[in-house]
Design an enzyme around this catalytic site. Structure first.
Site, PDB file in Angstrom:
ATOM      1  N   ARG A 234       0.751  -1.112   0.037  1.00  0.00           N
ATOM      2  CA  ARG A 234       0.051  -0.078   0.081  1.00  0.00           C
ATOM      3  C   ARG A 234       0.842   1.239   0.038  1.00  0.00           C
ATOM      4  O   ARG A 234       2.020   1.449   0.695  1.00  0.00           O
ATOM      5  CB  ARG A 234      -0.895   0.382   1.181  1.00  0.00           C
ATOM      6  N   GLU A 263      -3.373   7.751  -5.163  1.00  0.00           N
ATOM      7  CA  GLU A 263      -3.897   7.016  -6.494  1.00  0.00           C
ATOM      8  C   GLU A 263      -4.988   7.472  -7.116  1.00  0.00           C
ATOM      9  O   GLU A 263      -6.075   7.650  -6.291  1.00  0.00           O
ATOM     10  CB  GLU A 263      -3.968   5.328  -6.134  1.00  0.00           C
ATOM     11  N   HIS A 282      -0.717  -0.090  -9.550  1.00  0.00           N
ATOM     12  CA  HIS A 282      -1.453  -0.920  -8.736  1.00  0.00           C
ATOM     13  C   HIS A 282      -2.001  -2.231  -9.269  1.00  0.00           C
ATOM     14  O   HIS A 282      -3.410  -2.711  -9.512  1.00  0.00           O
ATOM     15  CB  HIS A 282      -2.699  -0.150  -7.890  1.00  0.00           C
TER      16      HIS A 282
HETATM   17  C1  MLT Z   1      -5.784  -5.642  -2.667  1.00  0.00           C
HETATM   18  O1  MLT Z   1      -5.805  -5.145  -1.612  1.00  0.00           O
HETATM   19  O2  MLT Z   1      -6.697  -6.591  -2.693  1.00  0.00           O
HETATM   20  C2  MLT Z   1      -4.826  -5.342  -3.642  1.00  0.00           C
HETATM   21  O3  MLT Z   1      -4.427  -4.060  -3.591  1.00  0.00           O
HETATM   22  C3  MLT Z   1      -5.371  -5.665  -5.254  1.00  0.00           C
HETATM   23  C4  MLT Z   1      -6.431  -4.794  -5.802  1.00  0.00           C
HETATM   24  O4  MLT Z   1      -7.482  -4.436  -5.128  1.00  0.00           O
HETATM   25  O5  MLT Z   1      -6.534  -4.437  -6.795  1.00  0.00           O
END
Ligand code: MLT
Length: 317
Positions: A234, A263, A282
């Site tokens: 993150r 983001e 991401h």
């Molecule tokens: C998540 O928290 O599951 C990951 O960051 C992946 C996403 O949501 O694209």
């Protein structure tokens, strides 16, 4: 009565078709492509299925008068104001584990990108060059790999990497045992040790109050000069300015970021100008396999909640 469901940030198309054809639900396909439509249609929606793009904050929640459930189709729920949801009686759930393998593989892909300089070699080839000497890299085999956060994803990274016979160090105050089945793996009590000892460092903690800005210049200054750093967990865990400084001064060799404080990243930021930094948008959970598993789980959870009055995988504030 049918329940209005908004799938806000995309979903596997086969699962989405199943959801669309289920008479219990009234789904708005357009919401997938536009945050404007999400905002408008969320006003009377019963449920939202989101990924990381939709920010379910106080302002958003205040506009929703009928919302009962938010499903985070993924792992991290830092884009949801869970305390305010609780106050409003809105339940929050995620799809634990469904995209962990993809997240772990992406972190490993970034490690190899940095070690073998493939991203830079590709850019160079695209300008017509054949600059073999410039892109001599390093092997993964026998390196010391430091893993910050040894939950499901951190452990999967370790498990997938054991074939490279590394020394694995991990830091996680909440984990004392694991089942990796590999001898050369050790828990360190101080985060500093990871940064002092590792050739490759990868981050796998969630973004919570205790991990905000966890990794800053103090830690980058401890890294070996040839070491590389990957964050596919993150944004907000790593101080971006401090990382940039370390990269600019070449006090560490290179880094890769898949996640950012803000983001989506704006078109031109100072992160874009750093030669020894690789960026991806991401992509941790962005594989067909992960999106299928995440969608399947979210669909099942929707049915359980609205048809069987059963809340699965609740995430509490
Ligand atoms: C998540 O928290 O599951 C990951 O960051 C992946 C996403 O949501 O694209």
């Amino acid at each position: 009565m049918t329940k209005k469901v908004l799938v806000c940030d995309g979903m596997d198309s086969a699962i989405f078709s199943k959801l669309l054809s289920n008479e219990e639900f009234n789904v708005y396909p357009e919401a997938k492509n536009s945050q404007e439509i999400v905002k408008k249609e969320a006003q009377d929606a019963d449920a939202l299925v989101i990924r990381s793009s939709t920010k379910v904050n106080k302002e958003f929640i205040d506009k929703c008068s009928n919302l009962k459930l938010v499903i985070r189709a993924g792992e991290g729920t830092d884009n949801i104001d869970k305390t305010y949801c609780k106050e409003k009686g809105i339940k929050v759930a995620n799809t634990p584990g469904a995209n962990n393998n993809s997240a772990a593989e992406h972190a490993i892909a970034l490690m190899f990108t940095l070690l073998r300089k493939t991203a830079w070699a590709n850019s160079s080839m695209q300008t017509g060059k054949w600059d073999k000497a410039r892109f001599t890299g390093n092997e993964m085999t026998n390196k010391t790999i430091g893993i910050v956060g040894f939950g499901r994803i951190g452990q999967l990274v370790a498990k997938r990497l054991v074939g490279f016979e590394p020394e694995i160090l991990f830091y996680d105050p909440f984990i004392s045992s694991h089942s990796i089945g590999y001898n050369n793996i050790k828990k360190v009590e101080k985060l500093e040790k990871i940064f002092e000892k590792s050739d490759i460092i990868t981050v796998h903690v969630p973004l919570v109050d205790q991990t905000k800005n966890l990794i800053d210049k103090k830690f980058f200054s401890l890294m070996k000069k040839h070491a590389i750093f990957v964050n596919a967990a993150r944004g907000g865990i790593v101080n971006e300015e401090d990382l940039l400084e370390a990269l600019k001064l070449n006090s560490i060799r290179a880094a890769a970021l898949d996640v950012f404080l803000n983001e989506p990243l704006k078109e031109k930021t100072n992160l874009h100008e750093i030669e020894n930094l690789v960026l991806t948008p991401h992509l941790g959970g962005s594989t067909q396999e992960a999106q299928f598993r995440v969608g399947e789980m979210a669909y099942h959870q929707l049915k359980e909640f609205f048809i069987n009055d059963n809340l699965l995988n609740e995430v509490r504030a």
